[in-house]
Design a protein around this motif. Structure first.
Motif, mmCIF file in Angstrom:
data_model
loop_
_atom_site.group_PDB
_atom_site.id
_atom_site.type_symbol
_atom_site.label_atom_id
_atom_site.label_comp_id
_atom_site.label_asym_id
_atom_site.label_seq_id
_atom_site.Cartn_x
_atom_site.Cartn_y
_atom_site.Cartn_z
ATOM 1 N N GLY A 167 -0.944 2.108 -0.025
ATOM 2 C CA GLY A 167 0.481 2.335 -0.028
ATOM 3 C C GLY A 167 0.836 3.803 -0.063
ATOM 4 N N TYR B 65 6.065 2.091 -2.254
ATOM 5 C CA TYR B 65 5.158 1.171 -2.956
ATOM 6 C C TYR B 65 3.740 1.729 -2.894
ATOM 7 C CZ TYR B 65 2.450 -3.002 -4.087
ATOM 8 O OH TYR B 65 1.572 -3.885 -4.653
ATOM 9 N N ARG C 116 -0.285 1.206 -4.982
ATOM 10 C CA ARG C 116 -1.100 0.501 -5.978
ATOM 11 C C ARG C 116 -2.517 1.032 -5.908
ATOM 12 N NH1 ARG C 116 -4.627 -3.097 -4.080
ATOM 13 N NH2 ARG C 116 -4.777 -4.075 -6.142
ATOM 14 N N ASP D 54 6.383 1.095 -7.683
ATOM 15 C CA ASP D 54 7.317 0.815 -6.581
ATOM 16 C C ASP D 54 8.679 1.370 -6.969
ATOM 17 O OD1 ASP D 54 8.517 -0.059 -4.317
ATOM 18 O OD2 ASP D 54 8.532 -2.188 -4.879
ATOM 19 N N THR E 223 9.367 -1.018 -10.120
ATOM 20 C CA THR E 223 8.180 -1.645 -10.713
ATOM 21 C C THR E 223 7.220 -0.587 -11.208
ATOM 22 O OG1 THR E 223 8.363 -3.518 -9.190
ATOM 23 C CG2 THR E 223 6.252 -3.228 -10.329
#
Length: 815
Positions: A60, A65, A67, A88, A103
C-alpha cells in the motif's frame, strides 16, 4: 549601445530565472514526493531511506492505505517492534482543514528502552502545554493489541474513537484492558489552561469473590484540580467522592467512601461484616495520607463499634490505632485497643501494643459460646521484623473457682518458636513451663511443665485437686508423618482431698506406641497397667476402685476390673472382666451386684455376658437382669432376661450391623412375658423384623403376642423418629387389668380394641376404639360385693394434637 543593452537584459533574465527556480523547486519537490508516496513502490523506497527501519510484508501507500506484517525500528537506545500494523487515512480531508485517521490497527507493540547512565532528576510539577491544532482531527478506529515496555505489560488492548479541533476534544469511546481490569471512558477534554475535562469512566475490577466489581465514576474539574464522584457496585457497594491534583509533584488526594454493608472476604463469618462503614484519606503521596475508618461489627451479643486511624505512606503505616468497644453502657463496655506501626520499605517490620479489658471477642465468632474461663484483661507487646517475631503477654482470667494470671514470652521466626517464662498463677497453685518448636524440616519439639499446687478444678470443678510435679516431652515427626517421641510424668499431691500419685512414660517410634508402666493412685484406688500399639498390640490393665466417689463424685460402691488385649489393629483379641458391688449413682440408681465377662476372638467374634442383681431406679426394681451377646458384626445374637415383681421378660434378637455401625437389620426371634399376678404367659408367635437405617428410622415388622385365646397383634410400624403405631387386641380378659384397678372394684369381661396412633411434632394424632361387650363389675360396698352387669361397653377416642373427643356407651339391665 547595443552591446550594453544586451548585457543588461542578459543579467535580468538570469536573475529572474534563478528566482523562478527557487520558488518552483519546493513545489516541484513536494509534488514529486507526493507522487512517490502515492505509489506502493515509492512508499517502499521512501521507507528504505529511514535509518534503522525494517519492514516485512508491507503493502500500500502511505498516502492512503498501508499495511505491514511487521515493522521494526532501532536507534538512539530505543527499539520498537510492531506486529500486523494497518494505517488508513483520508488525504482528501485536508482540503476541508481536517485530518481523518480512519484506521490504525496493531496486534502487538513491543518497546525496548536501554537504561540511562544519567541520574534521574527529582520529579517536579507537571506543566501542560497549550495544544491548539490549526486543523480538525477525527480518529475513527484505533485498535492496539498487547503493548509491552521492557517485557512489562502496559495493556492487553486499547481502543479509541475521538475527534475535535483547536483546543476542544470529544472522546466518543476509549477502552483499556489489562488482564481482568477494563476501563471505558467518554466525555470532553480541553487542551488549554489547566486542561478542563468532564469524563464518565466505567471500571471493571476482578473481585476477591462474587461475579463482578464495577466502578461508575465521573471526573470533572481539570487535570490540575481533578474532582471525582461515583459509586461502586457488586463486590463492594459504596459511594465515592474525592479531589486530587495529578500534576502536583506531591500528588495530593482527598478521598471518602461510605458503605452500608461490606464483607471483604466470603470466607469471613457474617459477624465481621462492616456495617455503616466510612473511610477517608487526606494527604499526599509524598507525605502520606491521614487515614480514618469507622464501622460497626454485628457481634452475636450486640453491635461492636470499631475505628481505625493512622498515617499511610508508600513505605508503611505509622501511628495506627485500632479501637473496639463491645455492647453495653460506658461502665460495662469491654474494650480492645491496639497501637502500632508497620513498615515495608526495606523489610517487613511491625510493632504493636495490645490492651484488652473484658472485651467479648468470642461474639465475633458465630455459634461460639463464652468459655467457662473469661478473659478479663490482656496486655502485651508484639514486634516483627524480617520473618522474626517476639512478644511478651500478660493476661488475667476468671474461672469457676476464681481468678488467674498468665505471663509468657514468645520468640521465633518462620522456622522455630520458643515459649519461655510461661507462668499460670491461680488462687490454687501455679504452672510453669518452657517449650521449643522447630518446623524448618520435620516438626520437632521439646517442652517441660512444672506443677506447683496446681488445681485443674479451676476450669472444671469436678477435677478439684492440688498437684505437684513435672511433665516432659520431646520428639519429632518422621517422614511418614508419625512421631518419634518420648514423654514422662511424675505428679503427686491430692485429688478431691485424697493423696494422689501418677507416674508413667510414653514412647513412640516407627509407628509403635509404648506405655511400659502406668500407675495411678488416688486414695485407696489403684490403676496399673502397660500397653503397646503398633503392627501388634498388647496390654493389660488392672483396676481396683474401692472408693469411686473420689474419682467421680456421686458414684459410690466398689469396682474391680481387668483387661488384657493382644493381636493386631486389624484383628484385635482380648478379655475383659468387671465386678461391681453396691453401686450407687447420686441416690437415683442402685445396683447391689453387677458382673461382666467378655472375650473378643479372631475375626471380631465377641462373646459377652452381663448380670445385674437388685437394680433400683425411679421407684422401680428389677430383681435380676441378664444380657448375653455373641457373634460378629455381620451376624450376632442378643438375649435379654429381666425379672420384675410383676413381670418376667425374656427376649432374643438376631441380626447384623452395617459396615460403619450406623445401621442394623435383624429380627426379634423370640419373646416371652410372664405375669405372675394374673398367671399369664404371653409369647411371640413368630419372628418379627427389626430394621434401623442410616437416616435414624427404626421399623418393627408385623407380629403377634398370644396367651390362651387372647392376642395383641400389630402390623408393620415405625417406632423412630416419628412413631406410628397400629395394634389390634382380641379377646383380652379384663381380669388381667386387676393390678391397675382400685382394690374395691372387680371387672370381668372380654375386651377387643383397635389402636391407631401417630406421634407428630405437635402431639398425638389417631383413634382408639374399645369394645368390652357383656360383662359385670363388682363393687365393694360396706364389706359386701355388689354386682353391676352390662350388656355393652364401648369407648371411642378421637385424638388430635390439641384436643380429644371421647365417646362412652354403657348399657345393661340395671343401667
Amino acid at each position: 549601445m547595443t552591446d550594453v543593452k544586451r548585457k543588461r537584459r542578459s543579467w535580468r533574465f538570469w536573475l529572474l530565472l534563478a528566482l523562478a527556480i527557487l520558488v518552483l523547486l519546493p513545489i516541484v519537490l513536494v509534488a514529486v514526493l507526493l507522487l512517490i508516496l502515492r505509489s506502493e513502490v515509492g512508499t517502499a523506497w521512501a521507507l528504505d531511506q529511514i535509518p534503522g527501519l525494517q519492514t516485512q510484508g508491507d503493502k500500500g501507500s502511505l498516502f492512503g492505505y498501508w499495511r505491514a506484517d511487521s515493522l521494526r525500528w532501532q536507534g538512539y537506545g530505543v527499539g520498537v517492534t510492531i506486529e500486523a500494523v494497518v494505517v488508513d487515512w483520508s488525504p482528501g480531508c485536508l482540503l476541508s482543514k481536517e485530518l481523518c485517521l480512519d484506521t490504525l490497527h496493531a496486534d502487538a507493540i513491543d518497546l525496548k528502552l536501554q537504561p540511562s547512565d544519567e541520574p534521574e532528576e527529582p520529579r517536579g510539577d507537571i506543566s501542560l502545554p497549550l495544544v491548539n491544532l490549526p486543523i480538525g482531527l477525527k480518529i475513527g478506529d484505533v485498535r492496539l493489541g498487547l503493548f509491552t515496555v521492557n517485557d512489562g505489560k502496559v495493556w492487553d488492548s486499547l481502543e479509541i474513537e475521538a475527534g475535535g479541533s483547536g483546543t476542544d476534544w470529544v472522546i466518543d469511546r476509549a477502552n483499556y484492558r489489562l488482564d481482568d481490569i477494563s476501563v471505558n471512558a467518554s466525555g470532553r477534554l480541553g487542551t488549554r489552561g489547566d486542561w478542563p475535562l468532564d469524563l464518565d469512566v466505567d471500571v471493571s475490577l476482578p473481585p476477591p469473590y462474587g461475579d463482578d466489581w464495577q466502578l461508575a465514576l465521573n471526573l470533572t474539574g481539570s487535570a490540575k484540580d481533578l474532582r471525582l464522584s461515583g459509586r461502586s457496585s457488586g463486590y463492594l457497594s459504596a459511594g465515592l467522592e474525592g479531589r486530587g491534583a495529578p500534576l502536583d509533584r506531591r500528588l495530593p488526594l482527598r478521598l471518602s467512601l461510605r458503605s452500608e454493608s461490606f464483607l471483604p472476604l466470603d470466607t469471613l463469618p457474617s459477624t465481621l461484616t462492616l456495617t455503616n462503614w466510612q473511610l477517608s484519606l487526606d494527604g499526599s503521596l509524598e507525605k502520606g495520607f491521614a487515614t480514618r475508618s469507622t464501622m460497626t461489627l454485628p457481634g452475636t451479643e450486640g453491635a461492636i463499634a470499631t475505628s481505625l486511624r493512622g498515617m499511610l505512606t508508600t513505605a508503611g503505616a505509622s501511628d495506627l490505632v485500632l479501637d473496639m468497644a463491645g455492647p453495653g453502657d460506658d461502665a460495662g463496655q469491654g474494650t480492645l485497643k491496639i497501637e502500632g506501626d508497620v513498615s515495608w520499605d526495606e523489610v517487613l517490620t511491625a510493632t504493636a501494643e495490645i490492651g484488652l479489658e473484658a472485651f467479648p471477642w468470642y461474639s465475633l465468632i458465630p455459634e461460639f459460646d463464652p468459655l467457662p474461663v473469661s478473659l478479663r484483661s490482656l496486655n502485651g507487646e508484639v514486634s516483627y521484623r524480617d520473618n522474626s517475631y517476639n512478644a511478651r503477654l500478660e493476661a488475667a482470667v476468671s474461672g469457676p473457682l476464681g481468678d488467674a494470671d498468665l505471663k509468657t514470652a514468645l520468640e521465633g521466626n518462620l522456622e522455630t518458636v520458643s515459649l519461655s517464662d510461661l507462668v499460670v498463677s491461680t488462687g490454687a497453685g501455679s504452672l510453669r513451663g518452657n517449650a521449643d518448636v522447630d518446623f524448618a524440616g520435620q516438626l520437632s519439639w521439646q517442652a517441660g511443665l512444672t506443677l506447683d499446687q496446681f488445681n485443674p478444678g479451676f476450669w472444671v470443678p469436678v477435677l478439684q485437686a492440688s498437684l505437684n510435679g513435672d511433665l516432659n516431652s520431646q520428639g519429632q515427626l518422621a517422614d511418614d508423618g508419625l512421631p518419634d517421641m518420648t514423654a514422662d510424668w511424675d505428679i503427686s499431691g491430692t485429688w478431691q482431698e485424697e493423696p494422689a500419685v501418677t507416674r508413667g512414660e510414653l514412647q513412640a517410634s516407627g509407628g509403635t506406641w509404648d506405655v511400659p508402666d502406668l500407675n495411678l493412685e488416688v486414695g485407696e484406688n489403684r490403676i496399673n497397667g502397660s500397653g503397646r500399639w503398633g503392627s501388634e498390640i498388647a496390654g493389660n490393665l488392672d483396676i481396683r476402685v474401692p472408693e469411686p466417689e473420689i474419682l467421680l463424685p456421686g458414684l459410690a460402691g466398689e469396682l474391680v476390673a481387668s483387661l488384657v488385649v493382644r493381636g493386631t489393629p486389624k484383628d484385635p483379641q482380648g478379655d475383659l472382666s468387671v465386678t461391681a458391688n453396691d453401686l450407687v449413682w447420686q441416690d437415683d440408681v442402685t445396683i447391689t451386684m453387677a458382673e461382666l465377662e467378655a472375650s473378643l476372638r479372631s475375626g471380631f467374634a465377641l462373646n459377652a455376658k452381663a448380670t445385674a442383681e437388685d437394680v433400683r431406679a425411679a421407684d422401680q426394681r428389677l430383681e435380676r437382669l441378664d444380657l448375653g451377646l455373641s457373634g460378629t458384626q455381620q451376624a450376632h445374637r442378643l438375649t435379654i432376661r429381666a425379672l420384675h415383681d410383676e413381670a418376667d421378660l425374656a427376649l432374643a434378637l438376631a441380626g447384623g450391623a452395617g459396615d460403619t455401625w450406623d445401621s442394623w437389620r435383624g429380627s426379634l426371634n423370640s419373646g416371652e412375658i410372664k405375669l405372675p399376678g394374673p398367671s399369664q404367659v404371653w409369647t411371640l408367635d413368630q419372628p418379627a423384623e427389626l430394621d434401623y437405617s442410616k437416616d435414624g428410622t427404626l421399623t418393627f415388622g408385623a407380629h403377634c403376642w398370644r396367651w390362651q385365646e387372647s392376642s395383641v397383634c400389630a402390623g408393620d410400624q415405625t417406632l423412630m423418629p416419628n412413631p406410628q403405631l397400629a395394634y389390634q387386641i382380641n379377646n383380652f380378659p379384663s381380669k388381667a387389668l386387676a393390678s391397675l384397678l382400685p382394690e374395691t372394684i372387680r371387672w370381668d369381661a372380654r375386651i377387643n380394641a383397635d389402636v391407631k396412633l401417630a406421634m407428630t411434632d405437635n402431639g398425638p394424632d389417631g383413634t382408639v376404639s374399645l369394645d368390652a361387650g357383656a360383662g359385670e363389675f363388682e363393687v365393694l360396698v360396706q364389706e359386701d360385693w355388689e354386682t353391676l352387669r352390662h350388656d355393652s361397653l364401648t369407648v371411642s377416642v378421637d385424638m388430635k394434637p390439641q384436643m380429644a373427643d371421647v365417646a362412652v356407651r354403657l348399657a345393661g339391665p340395671e343401667l
